[in-house]
Design a protein around this motif. Structure first.
Motif, PDB file in Angstrom:
ATOM      1  N   VAL A 187      21.628  34.318  13.493  1.00  0.00           N
ATOM      2  CA  VAL A 187      23.019  33.885  13.689  1.00  0.00           C
ATOM      3  C   VAL A 187      23.432  34.188  15.128  1.00  0.00           C
ATOM      4  O   VAL A 187      23.159  35.267  15.652  1.00  0.00           O
ATOM      5  N   THR A 188      24.053  33.215  15.775  1.00  0.00           N
ATOM      6  CA  THR A 188      24.568  33.374  17.137  1.00  0.00           C
ATOM      7  C   THR A 188      25.983  32.799  17.181  1.00  0.00           C
ATOM      8  O   THR A 188      26.432  32.177  16.211  1.00  0.00           O
ATOM      9  N   SER A 189      26.628  32.965  18.334  1.00  0.00           N
ATOM     10  CA  SER A 189      27.971  32.380  18.461  1.00  0.00           C
ATOM     11  C   SER A 189      27.885  30.855  18.425  1.00  0.00           C
ATOM     12  O   SER A 189      28.845  30.176  18.080  1.00  0.00           O
ATOM     13  N   ALA A 190      26.719  30.312  18.751  1.00  0.00           N
ATOM     14  CA  ALA A 190      26.572  28.852  18.783  1.00  0.00           C
ATOM     15  C   ALA A 190      26.420  28.243  17.383  1.00  0.00           C
ATOM     16  O   ALA A 190      26.841  27.106  17.161  1.00  0.00           O
ATOM     17  N   ASN A 191      25.824  28.987  16.440  1.00  0.00           N
ATOM     18  CA  ASN A 191      25.640  28.383  15.107  1.00  0.00           C
ATOM     19  C   ASN A 191      26.503  29.005  14.014  1.00  0.00           C
ATOM     20  O   ASN A 191      26.492  28.540  12.871  1.00  0.00           O
ATOM     21  N   ALA A 192      27.250  30.071  14.339  1.00  0.00           N
ATOM     22  CA  ALA A 192      28.009  30.798  13.302  1.00  0.00           C
ATOM     23  C   ALA A 192      28.952  29.879  12.520  1.00  0.00           C
ATOM     24  O   ALA A 192      28.992  29.920  11.284  1.00  0.00           O
ATOM     25  N   SER A 193      29.680  29.030  13.220  1.00  0.00           N
ATOM     26  CA  SER A 193      30.683  28.184  12.545  1.00  0.00           C
ATOM     27  C   SER A 193      30.045  27.230  11.545  1.00  0.00           C
ATOM     28  O   SER A 193      30.659  26.888  10.534  1.00  0.00           O
ATOM     29  N   GLU A 194      28.829  26.802  11.852  1.00  0.00           N
ATOM     30  CA  GLU A 194      28.122  25.909  10.931  1.00  0.00           C
ATOM     31  C   GLU A 194      27.922  26.591   9.570  1.00  0.00           C
ATOM     32  O   GLU A 194      28.050  25.962   8.519  1.00  0.00           O
ATOM     33  N   PHE A 195      27.621  27.896   9.604  1.00  0.00           N
ATOM     34  CA  PHE A 195      27.433  28.633   8.345  1.00  0.00           C
ATOM     35  C   PHE A 195      28.784  28.997   7.723  1.00  0.00           C
ATOM     36  O   PHE A 195      28.978  28.849   6.516  1.00  0.00           O
ATOM     37  N   PHE A 196      29.723  29.442   8.549  1.00  0.00           N
ATOM     38  CA  PHE A 196      31.011  29.886   8.018  1.00  0.00           C
ATOM     39  C   PHE A 196      31.818  28.715   7.453  1.00  0.00           C
ATOM     40  O   PHE A 196      32.716  28.907   6.648  1.00  0.00           O
ATOM     41  N   GLY A 197      31.500  27.513   7.880  1.00  0.00           N
ATOM     42  CA  GLY A 197      32.202  26.338   7.375  1.00  0.00           C
ATOM     43  C   GLY A 197      31.747  25.919   5.981  1.00  0.00           C
ATOM     44  O   GLY A 197      32.348  25.041   5.361  1.00  0.00           O
ATOM     45  N   GLN A 198      30.681  26.543   5.492  1.00  0.00           N
ATOM     46  CA  GLN A 198      30.159  26.186   4.169  1.00  0.00           C
ATOM     47  C   GLN A 198      30.970  26.882   3.068  1.00  0.00           C
ATOM     48  O   GLN A 198      31.300  28.058   3.203  1.00  0.00           O
ATOM     49  N   PRO A 199      31.244  26.171   1.978  1.00  0.00           N
ATOM     50  CA  PRO A 199      32.130  26.738   0.946  1.00  0.00           C
ATOM     51  C   PRO A 199      31.604  27.992   0.258  1.00  0.00           C
ATOM     52  O   PRO A 199      32.395  28.818  -0.193  1.00  0.00           O
ATOM     53  N   ASP A 200      30.279  28.171   0.177  1.00  0.00           N
ATOM     54  CA  ASP A 200      29.766  29.330  -0.556  1.00  0.00           C
ATOM     55  C   ASP A 200      29.299  30.469   0.344  1.00  0.00           C
ATOM     56  O   ASP A 200      28.823  31.485  -0.143  1.00  0.00           O
TER      57      ASP A 200
ATOM     58  N   THR B 201      13.769  35.170  14.773  1.00  0.00           N
ATOM     59  CA  THR B 201      12.867  34.132  15.267  1.00  0.00           C
ATOM     60  C   THR B 201      13.579  33.113  16.147  1.00  0.00           C
ATOM     61  O   THR B 201      12.931  32.307  16.811  1.00  0.00           O
ATOM     62  N   GLY B 202      14.908  33.139  16.118  1.00  0.00           N
ATOM     63  CA  GLY B 202      15.657  32.111  16.840  1.00  0.00           C
ATOM     64  C   GLY B 202      15.675  30.794  16.078  1.00  0.00           C
ATOM     65  O   GLY B 202      16.268  29.817  16.529  1.00  0.00           O
ATOM     66  N   LYS B 203      15.025  30.766  14.909  1.00  0.00           N
ATOM     67  CA  LYS B 203      15.017  29.540  14.093  1.00  0.00           C
ATOM     68  C   LYS B 203      15.894  29.748  12.874  1.00  0.00           C
ATOM     69  O   LYS B 203      15.403  30.069  11.784  1.00  0.00           O
ATOM     70  N   ALA B 204      17.189  29.592  13.046  1.00  0.00           N
ATOM     71  CA  ALA B 204      18.112  29.770  11.928  1.00  0.00           C
ATOM     72  C   ALA B 204      17.902  28.661  10.911  1.00  0.00           C
ATOM     73  O   ALA B 204      17.385  27.590  11.234  1.00  0.00           O
ATOM     74  N   SER B 205      18.298  28.930   9.678  1.00  0.00           N
ATOM     75  CA  SER B 205      18.344  27.860   8.682  1.00  0.00           C
ATOM     76  C   SER B 205      19.482  26.931   9.101  1.00  0.00           C
ATOM     77  O   SER B 205      20.028  27.082  10.185  1.00  0.00           O
ATOM     78  N   ASN B 206      19.847  25.978   8.278  1.00  0.00           N
ATOM     79  CA  ASN B 206      21.051  25.208   8.620  1.00  0.00           C
ATOM     80  C   ASN B 206      22.090  25.383   7.518  1.00  0.00           C
ATOM     81  O   ASN B 206      21.768  25.820   6.405  1.00  0.00           O
ATOM     82  N   GLY B 207      23.315  25.067   7.861  1.00  0.00           N
ATOM     83  CA  GLY B 207      24.430  25.348   6.961  1.00  0.00           C
ATOM     84  C   GLY B 207      24.241  24.772   5.572  1.00  0.00           C
ATOM     85  O   GLY B 207      24.406  25.475   4.565  1.00  0.00           O
TER      86      GLY B 207
END
Ligand code: PGA
Length: 252
Positions: A214-227, A173-179
């Motif tokens: 998930v895109t290259s623009a938002n990936a780090s926001e998710f990968f930065g989360q501890p879980d 959808t292009g509407k990712a959740s947030n981290g």
């Protein structure tokens, strides 16, 4: 320490010829990225071609689905033994299978037990629909999907399972959740459900991915989360530079 994990779910895209081209180009770039488990999941028809090209590249191959029976009169289905000939991984219970092919938690669980029997590493998908999200049922739904889809396997096998939290409203959808919101579901719902099934230590060892736009623009926001330990990537896994950048971002 959980090794980061990034998988590309190609869904029903790419012919055999197109697969050859994409796998070749991807593997040239992905093979130099270390410290993350990398998996490509093309359609069944393309697995053989992909497998030949990936030999020695350090990139895993996965199927997008399978039947739970070893063999028999199941027209149109693919068995775990057949998957195992080419793949180490298999995606189970993707929301598109749940929505369009009537897969229930019980069916996903049968497939998971079959993956244990035939030594495949499963990527089990869970996630709430938009309606459930808006009705504030996320926790209830995701908890139930996790505990029912993953029951009755051994703790030793459980450590190998990869869980993908994919809110259905975020997929394609292009509407990712947030981290923060995705991490809260993984931390407060998925890991406690895993702990109930397998104990605390195993629940902490299991990789849990985020999936959904998930895109290259938002990936780090998710990968930065501890879980959150990586991503199951759909649309962006078909774009070379996008998927390479997402994989690179998962390296700790
Ligand atoms: P998407 O799909 O990245 O295109 O949203 C994710 C998935 O379905 O696994």
């Amino acid at each position: 320490m959980r090794t980061p994990f990034v998988a590309g779910n190609w869904k029903m895209n790419k012919t055999i010829a197109e697969t050859r081209e994409l796998v070749f180009k991807l593997s040239m770039k992905l093979r130099d990225i270390h410290g993350v488990e990398k998996v490509l999941c093309p359609p069944f028809m393309s697995l053989m071609a992909a497998s030949a090209l990936l030999e020695g590249a350090g990139i895993g191959l996965g199927a997008q689905n399978m039947h739970w029976e070893e063999k028999g009169a199941f027209t149109g289905e693919v068995s775990p033994v057949m998957v195992k000939e080419l793949c180490k991984y298999v995606i189970l219970g993707h929301s598109e299978r749940r929505a369009y092919f009537n897969e229930t938690d019980d069916i996903v669980n049968r497939k998971l037990i079959s993956a244990q029997t035939f030594d495949l590493t499963p990527i089990v998908c869970v996630g709430e629909t938009l309606e459930q999200y808006e009705s504030k049922l996320t926790r209830e739904v995701v908890s139930r999907q996790t505990s029912q889809s993953l029951r009755d396997v051994s703790p030793a096998f459980a450590q190998r399972i990869v869980v993908a939290y994919e809110p259905v409203w975020a997929i394609g959808t292009g509407k990712a959740s947030n981290g923060l919101e995705a991490n809260a579901v993984v931390k407060d719902v998925i890991r406690p459900a895993l702990a109930k099934l397998f104990g605390d230590e195993t629940a902490q060892a299991i990789r849990v991915l985020y999936g959904g736009s998930v895109t290259s623009a938002n990936a780090s926001e998710f990968f930065g989360q501890p879980d959150i330990d990586g991503a199951l990537v759909g649309g962006a896994s078909l774009k070379i530079d996008e998927f390479v950048a997402i994989t690179q971002a998962a390296v700790i």
